[in-house]
Design a protein around this motif. Structure first.
Motif, PDB file in Angstrom:
ATOM      1  N   LYS A   1      15.017  -8.309  35.444  1.00  0.00           N
ATOM      2  CA  LYS A   1      14.920  -9.677  36.276  1.00  0.00           C
ATOM      3  C   LYS A   1      15.568  -9.107  37.734  1.00  0.00           C
ATOM      4  O   LYS A   1      14.857  -9.648  38.599  1.00  0.00           O
ATOM      5  CB  LYS A   1      16.008 -10.735  35.710  1.00  0.00           C
ATOM      6  N   GLU A   2      16.625  -8.443  37.766  1.00  0.00           N
ATOM      7  CA  GLU A   2      17.074  -8.186  39.091  1.00  0.00           C
ATOM      8  C   GLU A   2      16.440  -7.388  39.945  1.00  0.00           C
ATOM      9  O   GLU A   2      15.899  -7.397  41.036  1.00  0.00           O
ATOM     10  CB  GLU A   2      18.432  -7.583  38.908  1.00  0.00           C
ATOM     11  N   LEU A   3      15.661  -6.323  39.288  1.00  0.00           N
ATOM     12  CA  LEU A   3      15.054  -5.308  39.858  1.00  0.00           C
ATOM     13  C   LEU A   3      13.688  -6.039  40.511  1.00  0.00           C
ATOM     14  O   LEU A   3      13.282  -5.554  41.449  1.00  0.00           O
ATOM     15  CB  LEU A   3      14.653  -3.852  39.151  1.00  0.00           C
TER      16      LEU A   3
ATOM     17  N   SER B   1      20.762  -7.596  52.410  1.00  0.00           N
ATOM     18  CA  SER B   1      20.220  -7.730  53.918  1.00  0.00           C
ATOM     19  C   SER B   1      19.656  -9.204  54.000  1.00  0.00           C
ATOM     20  O   SER B   1      18.978  -9.510  54.852  1.00  0.00           O
ATOM     21  CB  SER B   1      18.810  -7.081  53.833  1.00  0.00           C
ATOM     22  N   LYS B   2      19.926 -10.061  53.071  1.00  0.00           N
ATOM     23  CA  LYS B   2      19.390 -11.456  52.865  1.00  0.00           C
ATOM     24  C   LYS B   2      19.802 -12.277  53.489  1.00  0.00           C
ATOM     25  O   LYS B   2      19.405 -13.505  54.101  1.00  0.00           O
ATOM     26  CB  LYS B   2      18.961 -11.681  51.478  1.00  0.00           C
ATOM     27  N   ILE B   3      21.319 -12.376  53.664  1.00  0.00           N
ATOM     28  CA  ILE B   3      21.896 -13.210  54.469  1.00  0.00           C
ATOM     29  C   ILE B   3      22.916 -12.596  55.370  1.00  0.00           C
ATOM     30  O   ILE B   3      23.262 -11.806  55.064  1.00  0.00           O
ATOM     31  CB  ILE B   3      22.603 -14.306  53.612  1.00  0.00           C
TER      32      ILE B   3
ATOM     33  N   GLU C   1      13.087  -8.832  40.915  1.00  0.00           N
ATOM     34  CA  GLU C   1      13.143 -10.017  42.219  1.00  0.00           C
ATOM     35  C   GLU C   1      13.446  -9.055  43.449  1.00  0.00           C
ATOM     36  O   GLU C   1      13.173  -9.596  44.537  1.00  0.00           O
ATOM     37  CB  GLU C   1      14.815 -10.751  41.957  1.00  0.00           C
ATOM     38  N   ASN C   2      14.254  -8.046  43.577  1.00  0.00           N
ATOM     39  CA  ASN C   2      14.442  -7.325  44.591  1.00  0.00           C
ATOM     40  C   ASN C   2      13.111  -6.800  45.167  1.00  0.00           C
ATOM     41  O   ASN C   2      12.763  -6.760  46.335  1.00  0.00           O
ATOM     42  CB  ASN C   2      15.336  -6.020  44.231  1.00  0.00           C
ATOM     43  N   SER C   3      12.215  -6.440  44.292  1.00  0.00           N
ATOM     44  CA  SER C   3      10.641  -6.038  44.614  1.00  0.00           C
ATOM     45  C   SER C   3       9.971  -6.974  45.275  1.00  0.00           C
ATOM     46  O   SER C   3       9.471  -6.845  46.149  1.00  0.00           O
ATOM     47  CB  SER C   3      10.002  -5.358  43.438  1.00  0.00           C
TER      48      SER C   3
HETATM   49 MG    MG Z   1      18.831  -8.694  44.426  1.00  0.00          MG
END
Ligand code: MG
Ligand code: ADP
Length: 586
Positions: free
Chosen positions: A30-32, A80-82, A34-36
């Motif tokens: 799930k995490e990987l 890098s997202k917030i 979502e990062n992609s």
């Molecule tokens: Mg992530």
């Protein structure tokens, strides 16, 4: 007293955080993934070995990372997202906490290869249990690949908790499909032990749903499209006739994120209110497009629940949107008031001794067939009580069965009255018959003129594969036919089949339902599933001959009092019971 409070080292803190984020291989997946998605990838490939227990690898063609970021991303709270606090109120990405990669790296061996667009060289970083092993330039594709091996190598207890490969793989596939349904324009491939399970081309949502669930879903979908100032809801719901007893086809996607919401689920069910039976779930894949400042994603460790600012209003909009879609496509059947009414009357006759057996205002029962008695019935074989049975067969009663509310058969017998539930009776008859045929290898198969190919979801396919011999013992002729598909050559000879693939589909659905509700051997479960699917249901009008046959066949069964799923088949009222009732003065 000495000071006793320590500051945990970064490694220990990561391991603890991993406890919340990384529960099993599918959490890593799930995490990987979502990062992609957050990296703007258009193609994502997921490779998994042994249900993710020995390998998870995600390759994407997203923005990639610089050399420094490739190292930084494994630091806790590196994202890098917030940037500033206010960004938390307006999150447009799937990740934002900067916890996933350090957590994964704390409990496994991770290898990251990444290259940003236009750079000549990429970067390789490898980490084992939070320990940096390699950080060097490397040749690699644009985009990012993350490989995770030896998951939980340093958490033996958690490793021992992992389930079988099949079970873990089911979770992995679930996560994969959630992302796929949330992002139809992205190519998604899934490979398990080097076998390609899914190859999902970029497309629109309808085609994606079909790619995920199978070709026969296309005609089941009803579009939903509702725009209000507050939010936009688009997507598809399933026609009521295809609602299933097991969950697994219900998806809410809010701004690209799959979420669970019992509250919104209720809103959808509410719209289906009278048109699907209780305990069945319609398919839905609904996308909410809502201003990110009006939702709070930061309420759950793995971000599967969110908080809507205007929850009640959204409930109402959603329910109305689903209702509108159902009525626009006129899939809501006209309600059979007679049947409805009959069901309401049920309570009057399910009591052990009927005090009143009429069906209420405006619906008088015609009793004449019973009293006219123009045909003789014989109740053969055992009668609930052996002694009485002998009397019965000696001197058959002179009357015919009568159908009540299209649900019960009322069979007068010499020393009283039987009330038989037609559905439960037929379930017993068919179950016994199918079991006998399976055990004796005698099930007859009717070959199809044109073998039918059938695509299944990966989970259903896994189940089908496990029980395929038993399915064939029922009289089917079904074979595995490549990736997640079966080919149907033949069906059981003497049942009404309709669409063979629909029957298999229903059979698997029922099988799963039985599995979760009853404790049965696979063979009994299958026999019951088919008995249920092929059996006469409540609501069906029966001719006198059909009732006669049902009653005869029922009494040829060893256990004619209880259906295989445990329901009462018949209630008996002896003449004495009746005398007692009517002797009472009020
Ligand atoms: Mg992530
Ligand atoms: P979060 O997603 O919450 O930011 P993660 O630990 O999942 O935290 O990732 C940390 C950072 O690593 C991300 O913010 C992103 O900048 C970078 N990153 C992770 N995976 C990828 C990827 N596949 N492509 C590009 N950047 C990535």
């Amino acid at each position: 007293m000495p000071d006793t409070i320590n500051l945990l080292t970064e490694n220990v803190a990561n391991k603890i955080a991993a406890g919340e984020v990384v529960l099993r291989p599918s959490s890593v997946v799930k995490e990987l993934l979502e990062n992609s998605i957050d990296a703007g990838s258009q193609e994502i490939r997921l490779y998994v070995n042994d249900g993710g227990k020995s390998l998870i690898k995600v390759i994407d063609n997203g923005c990639g990372m610089s050399d420094i970021d490739a190292r930084m991303c494994f630091e806790r709270h590196a994202t890098s997202k917030i940037r500033v606090e206010d960004d938390l109120l307006n999150i447009r990405t799937l990740g934002f906490r900067g916890e996933a990669l350090p957590s994964v790296a704390a409990v496994s061996h991770v290898e990251l290869k990444t290259r940003t667009i236009g750079e000549e060289l990429g970067t390789l970083v490898s980490i084992e249990g939070s320990k940096l092993i390699t950080h060097e330039p490397c040749q690699c594709q644009e985009g990012t690949s993350v490989t995770v091996r030896h998951l939980f190598f340093n958490l033996p207890a958690r490793k021992n908790f992992l389930k079988s490969t099949n079970a873990e793989m089911r979770h992995v596939v679930d996560e994969f499909l959630r992302i796929a349904l949330g992002h139809p324009s992205v190519f998604m491939g899934l490979y398990h032990n080097d076998r390609e399970l899914y190859h999902i081309e970029p497309s629109n949502l309808r085609k994606r749903i079909v790619a995920v669930f199978g070709k026969n879903y296309n005609e089941r979908l009803v579009p939903v499209d509702e725009s209000t100032e507050l939010l936009k809801i688009t997507g598809f719901i399933g026609k009521p006739g295809h609602a299933k007893k097991t969950r697994g086809e219900q998806f809410f996607v809010v701004n690209g994120r799959f979420i669970r919401s019992p509250y919104m689920h209720h809103a959808v069910l509410n719209a289906y209110d009278d048109i699907i039976p209780q305990g069945q779930y319609p398919l839905y894949v609904l996308q909410f497009h809502v201003d990110s400042s009006r939702i709070d994603i930061n309420v759950h460790p793995t971000k599967q629940e969110i908080k809507f600012e205007d929850e009640k209003v959204i409930y109402a909009i959603l329910s109305a949107a689903v209702k509108k879609a159902l009525s626009q496509f006129s899939v809501a059947p006209s309600i059979d008031f007679d049947l409805e009414q009959s069901i309401e009357q049920l309570s009057a006759i399910s009591a052990p001794i009927p005090t009143e057996v009429h069906s209420g205002p405006g619906h008088t029962v015609d009793w004449s067939p019973i009293s006219r008695g123009d045909k003789t019935i014989t109740i053969q074989s055992d009668w609930p009580d052996k002694k009485e049975a002998e009397e019965e067969t000696h001197e058959p009663s002179e009357s015919v069965p009568y159908q009540l509310h299209r649900k019960y058969m009322l069979a007068p017998v010499k020393n009283g009255l039987l009330l038989i539930d037609q559905q439960a009776a037929h379930e017993r008859i068919l179950f016994d018959k199918f079991k006998f045929l399976m055990e004796t290898n005698k099930a007859a198969c009717q070959q199809l003129l044109f073998p039918q190919n059938m695509e299944l979801s990966h989970n259903d396919f896994t189940i089908a594969q496990e029980i395929i011999d038993d399915i064939n013992a029922l009289g089917f002729d079904v074979k595995v036919f490549g990736m997640d598909s079966l080919i149907i050559h033949g069906v059981p000879a003497d049942i009404e089949v309709g669409q063979p693939s629909e029957l298999i589909d229903q059979l698997l659905d029922q099988f799963k339902d039985n599995n979760s509700n009853l404790k049965l051997e696979p063979r009994d479960n299958l026999a019951l599933a088919l008995a249920y699917r092929a059996g006469i249901k409540s609501g069906r009008k029966l001719s006198r001959e059909e009732m006669q046959q049902l009653i005869d066949e029922l009494f040829a069964c060893t256990n004619f009092q209880k259906s295989p799923s445990g329901k009462t088949i018949l209630v008996k009222f002896t003449n004495d019971d009746l005398e007692t009732v009517f002797a009472k003065k009020s």
